[in-house]
Design an enzyme around this catalytic site. Structure first.
Site, PDB file in Angstrom:
ATOM      1  N   GLN A 292      98.030  61.101 -30.650  1.00 40.54           N
ATOM      2  CA  GLN A 292      97.824  59.664 -30.484  1.00 40.54           C
ATOM      3  C   GLN A 292      97.124  59.062 -31.688  1.00 40.54           C
ATOM      4  O   GLN A 292      96.076  59.572 -32.105  1.00 40.54           O
ATOM      5  CB  GLN A 292      96.964  59.441 -29.229  1.00 40.54           C
ATOM      6  CG  GLN A 292      96.704  57.985 -28.904  1.00 40.54           C
ATOM      7  CD  GLN A 292      95.621  57.834 -27.836  1.00 40.54           C
ATOM      8  OE1 GLN A 292      94.674  58.616 -27.781  1.00 40.54           O
ATOM      9  NE2 GLN A 292      95.760  56.829 -26.989  1.00 40.54           N
TER      10      GLN A 292
ATOM     11  N   TYR B  35      95.470  55.870 -32.425  1.00 41.12           N
ATOM     12  CA  TYR B  35      94.906  54.567 -32.026  1.00 41.12           C
ATOM     13  C   TYR B  35      93.668  54.224 -32.852  1.00 41.12           C
ATOM     14  O   TYR B  35      93.670  53.298 -33.636  1.00 41.12           O
ATOM     15  CB  TYR B  35      94.520  54.595 -30.540  1.00 41.12           C
ATOM     16  CG  TYR B  35      95.625  54.257 -29.573  1.00 41.12           C
ATOM     17  CD1 TYR B  35      96.961  54.429 -29.919  1.00 41.12           C
ATOM     18  CD2 TYR B  35      95.336  53.784 -28.301  1.00 41.12           C
ATOM     19  CE1 TYR B  35      97.968  54.130 -29.021  1.00 41.12           C
ATOM     20  CE2 TYR B  35      96.343  53.482 -27.402  1.00 41.12           C
ATOM     21  CZ  TYR B  35      97.654  53.654 -27.756  1.00 41.12           C
ATOM     22  OH  TYR B  35      98.630  53.356 -26.868  1.00 41.12           O
ATOM     23  N   SER B  36      92.603  55.014 -32.630  1.00 39.76           N
ATOM     24  CA  SER B  36      91.307  54.685 -33.248  1.00 39.76           C
ATOM     25  C   SER B  36      91.377  54.777 -34.767  1.00 39.76           C
ATOM     26  O   SER B  36      92.135  55.566 -35.322  1.00 39.76           O
ATOM     27  CB  SER B  36      90.234  55.668 -32.767  1.00 39.76           C
ATOM     28  OG  SER B  36      90.044  55.535 -31.392  1.00 39.76           O
TER      29      SER B  36
ATOM     30  N   GLU C   5      98.483  55.571 -14.601  1.00 36.79           N
ATOM     31  CA  GLU C   5      98.128  56.968 -14.330  1.00 36.79           C
ATOM     32  C   GLU C   5      96.640  57.256 -14.414  1.00 36.79           C
ATOM     33  O   GLU C   5      96.190  58.002 -15.257  1.00 36.79           O
ATOM     34  CB  GLU C   5      98.849  57.895 -15.343  1.00 36.79           C
ATOM     35  CG  GLU C   5     100.338  57.806 -15.331  1.00 36.79           C
ATOM     36  CD  GLU C   5     100.925  58.152 -13.970  1.00 36.79           C
ATOM     37  OE1 GLU C   5     100.204  58.726 -13.127  1.00 36.79           O
ATOM     38  OE2 GLU C   5     102.089  57.836 -13.741  1.00 36.79           O
TER      39      GLU C   5
ATOM     40  N   SER D 293      84.536  53.565 -23.982  1.00 37.17           N
ATOM     41  CA  SER D 293      83.178  54.064 -23.723  1.00 37.17           C
ATOM     42  C   SER D 293      82.690  53.518 -22.382  1.00 37.17           C
ATOM     43  O   SER D 293      83.215  52.520 -21.874  1.00 37.17           O
ATOM     44  CB  SER D 293      82.231  53.625 -24.833  1.00 37.17           C
ATOM     45  OG  SER D 293      81.964  52.235 -24.710  1.00 37.17           O
TER      46      SER D 293
ATOM     47  N   GLU E 235      80.175  51.883 -21.756  1.00 37.22           N
ATOM     48  CA  GLU E 235      79.717  50.493 -21.906  1.00 37.22           C
ATOM     49  C   GLU E 235      80.902  49.527 -21.834  1.00 37.22           C
ATOM     50  O   GLU E 235      80.808  48.469 -21.219  1.00 37.22           O
ATOM     51  CB  GLU E 235      78.962  50.324 -23.235  1.00 37.22           C
ATOM     52  CG  GLU E 235      77.575  50.954 -23.250  1.00 37.22           C
ATOM     53  CD  GLU E 235      77.597  52.483 -23.215  1.00 37.22           C
ATOM     54  OE1 GLU E 235      78.558  53.084 -23.748  1.00 37.22           O
ATOM     55  OE2 GLU E 235      76.669  53.071 -22.642  1.00 37.22           O
TER      56      GLU E 235
END
Lengths: 398, 363
Positions: free
Chosen positions: A126, A128-129, A244, A383, A385
């Site tokens: 993946q 993404y970040s 999911e 996260s 938060e």
């Protein structure tokens, strides 16, 4: 009000349990039980065993070659897998990209990629970040510029789990800088063998090598690898995040860890008495057990809702927070139960080439590593938060 | 799996909800609870007429419910409106014991709302442990006499009789005592209610159950389900009040719900209330479907959870409201006080955590 699974669901659980007992290789189960890292071969081996049974695609609808199971059966399957210490099914292709292709991909993409996720041809990761786009994912900068029938991709992805083994990566890339940041993002499938891709491992604090940086320098990607429409990638990514999440709480895994911890607290002694009888330790152990009991019911409530066709909203975020906090507490108590020997950084007996001493009981040689590794759980997947922001936004509506 | 209530229970909940919404403002409740009146008898009778008391007992005992979820549904609704009419202390608890003792006439009167009884079980030295009993029973002719002191007997005033636990020749027995033979000193409770200290000196008593421990435990189990559901109802009202407050109260030119410091406190509270609901469901389910240590462990886990989460909800909601939450005039504080006082009934969070550990060791 009925808290029980139906007789049919209970039979299904027995069927899954029996099948796992007969088919899960013990050497793999032992490594999972001991939180030892699995090799690529071991992970692939288990997925192929599941594939032959037809259960690898347990979360897919029948029309795409899946089992067609509803949320309850999927949950039971995942729960049994966790309790029996099966390796986790790699989510990147099967649980993340798969559903996106089913919903937004072209027929050609579905026909080409979906079977290859299952038979071991494509190991997906993946993208993404990015270093500058963590919780604020929409600020991502990796760019894809159209050049004839290709995109030219430049930039850097990070925290790419098991990217070192991957054949393919699905990426969120910036195709426009106009308007809101969310509106210029596209969803692109990229071959990891392409020229200009470099994978650099990131070593985590526990010494593990699970995550990576992936660098893109003038990487040519055919335009047919775009999923859906250009600049609509954010919608697809969000769909993926809400899809999911029936097992986001990890009840099965935590129950299995709790059982292990209770055994450890019985065998570990202080002044000849089991640690489990130490009032302070016993209180922490009891508190986490009660939290887990309550969460199990909360999870079933969400599951019953999903089975009835409801889409879980804030509850998914609640389960993510609860599940990860419980997991962390269990790894913390396990480390504490080992006392002085938690300092040792030693491989397990069955790992090759180690002849040194073992000061911790079998299966607990890397308890501190596991503890440190689990700090990630309240950071990843949005996260805790961010989850709190979501909960308040959905319920208070601000 | 099905987490919705059946038709009968939904109707019962609706009936109670409608009655309380129309007829039960908070002002008179607070006034009665914080005076010698204690509660409003007319509402108690009205609840009996609505079938609220009958819902707490099985058909065998003259009711139409009596299961864990019947109790939970009733008390969740009562909690939402902070009802302090003594449905738990004057009906559910004594009724359960009188039912086991075969006192059908007395139970019939309880269900009709015509008579109230009170359980006098806890002693000053016991700190929630109902087996720590120093009150003694002595044989006297055909009957018995009791000597000892019972503390914080809720809603003793006006009771038709007291159910009293006492040491009886090595057994923990339960007796019925007429109100006029006890010395009663009434007081007001912190959450707005009525209680008394009772002293007995050679007080004549009728033996109800020679071995009373099991009946006491059964009453405690029911009380825990009821109190936990009541607490859940209270938490829901507090939840709504706090959501509303975060949406409307402005500081620094914006509604305070925009501040992340408060959003995160709120998210934590919302999540814990869901865990409290799960704990109540677990206990209500266990009451009828589990037994022995397994059942006792679930009930202890639930009361512990309710104590812990109740305190969190009370404290956090006052904090998020700021100064207004501190005032007698505003509703929140009265709800918060009851939530905290629930932790002081039938064992607090520490008591039940210790019990949970003890039961786990025995298993």
């Amino acid at each position: 009000m009925d808290l029980n699974f139906t007789p049919e669901e209970q039979d299904f659980r027995t069927e899954v349990r029996d099948w796992i007992a007969a088919n899960l290789p013990e050497e793999i189960a032992r490594k999972v039980r001991h939180d030892a890292p699995l090799t690529k071969d071991e992970m692939e081996r288990w997925q192929l065993i599941l594939h032959e049974k037809g259960w690898l695609t347990y979360s897919w609808p029948a029309e795409f070659g899946g089992t067609g199971w509803g949320p309850v059966k999927q949950f039971i399957f995942e729960d049994e897998m966790a309790r029996a210490c099966c390796p986790r099914i790699l989510p990147f292709g099967l649980k993340m990209l798969g559903p996106v292709l089913m919903k937004f991909g072209s027929k050609e993409q579905q026909d080409y990629y979906l079977p290859r996720m299952c038979d071991g041809t494509h190991w997906w990761c993946q993208g993404y970040s990015e270093p500058g786009a963590g919780s604020d994912l929409a600020s991502l900068k990796t760019s894809a510029v159209r050049d004839g029938d290709h995109y030219i991709v430049n930039g850097q992805k990070t925290w790419t789990t098991l990217g070192q083994h991957a054949d393919m990566i699905f990426c969120l890339v910036r195709t426009s800088t106009e308007g809101k940041p969310q509106e210029g993002i596209s969803f692109l499938l990229i071959d990891m063998q392409s020229a200009g891709i470099e994978v650099r491992p990131i070593q985590t604090i526990d010494g593990g090598r699970e995550v990576n940086e992936v660098w893109f320098t003038d990487v040519k990607v055919p335009t047919e690898n775009l999923v859906g429409e250009e600049n609509k990638g954010w919608t697809y990514a969000k769909y993926l995040l809400t899809h999911e999440r029936t097992n986001i709480a990890g009840v099965g895994k935590s129950n299995q860890e709790l059982d292990r911890l209770k055994d450890l607290a019985t065998s570990q002694k202080r002044n000849g008495k089991p640690l489990a009888e130490d009032p302070l330790f016993a209180a922490r152990l009891a508190k986490v057990e009660i939290e887990l009991m309550n969460m199990e019911i909360t999870n079933l409530r969400v599951l019953a809702q999903a089975e009835a066709g409801g889409a879980p909203g804030a509850e998914s975020s609640m389960l993510k927070i609860l599940g990860t906090e419980i997991e962390q507490e269990l790894t913390d108590l396990t480390r504490r139960a080992l006392g002085r020997s938690a300092q040792a950084l030693t491989p397990e007996v069955d790992e090759t080439g180690y002849n040194g001493p073992h000061v911790a009981p079998e299966g607990f040689n890397n308890a501190s590593g596991v503890y440190f590794n689990h700090r990630k759980t309240t950071i990843y997947g949005g996260s805790n938060e961010i989850q709190k922001n979501i909960i308040t936004k959905m319920i208070v509506g601000l | 799996m099905d987490f919705s209530h059946n038709e009968t229970r939904r109707m019962l909940a609706d009936t109670i909800e409608r009655y309380l919404r129309d007829k039960y403002p908070l002002g008179p409740r607070v006034e009665a609870g914080n005076s010698d009146a204690g509660f409003q008898p007319a509402h108690y009778e009205a609840l009996a007429e609505l079938g609220v008391l009958a819902a707490l007992f099985s058909e065998d005992l003259g009711g139409f419910g009596g299961e864990g979820f019947d109790i939970a549904v009733v008390f969740e609704e009562l909690g939402k409106r902070l009802v302090n009419e003594p449905v738990l202390d004057s009906a559910l608890v004594p009724g359960s014991i009188l039912g086991l003792a075969g006192k059908t006439d007395a139970l019939e009167e309880i269900i009709a709302g015509a008579a109230r009884y009170a359980l006098a079980a806890e002693e000053p030295q016991a700190l929630y442990d109902l087996t720590d009993v120093e009150t003694t029973a002595n044989k006297s002719g055909d009957g018995y006499t009791l000597t000892g002191t019972k503390t914080v007997v809720k809603y003793a005033e006006g009771a038709a009789g007291y159910i009293v636990s006492a040491q009886n020749d090595g057994k923990l027995s339960l007796f019925l005592v007429a109100p006029d033979v006890a010395e009663r000193r009434d007081f007001i409770t912190s959450d707005g209610g009525r209680a008394a200290e009772l002293s007995f000196t050679d007080a004549p008593a009728e033996l109800l159950l020679e071995d009373g421990a099991a009946a006491l435990e059964d009453a405690a189990d029911r009380a825990i389900v009821a109190l936990s559901a009541e607490a859940l109802g209270i938490m829901q009202t507090i939840r709504e009040m706090t959501i509303e407050y975060l949406r409307t109260r402005k500081q620094f030119g914006v509604v305070i719900g925009k501040f992340q410091a408060l959003q995160h406190r709120m998210a934590e509270m919302l999540l814990e209330i869901e865990q409290a609901r799960s704990a109540v469901i677990n206990a209500a389910n266990a009451l009828g479907s589990k037994s022995g240590a397994e059942k006792a462990r679930i009930l202890a886990a639930t009361k512990y959870s309710i104590g812990r989460i109740g305190q969190l909800v009370a404290e956090e909601s006052i904090q998020m409201h700021g100064g207004i939450g501190m005032t007698w005039e505003y509703d929140l504080g009265h709800y918060a006080k009851r939530l905290i006082m629930i932790d002081h009934e039938w064992g607090d969070q520490d008591f039940h955590l210790a019990r949970f550990i003890e039961l786990g060791r025995a298993a």
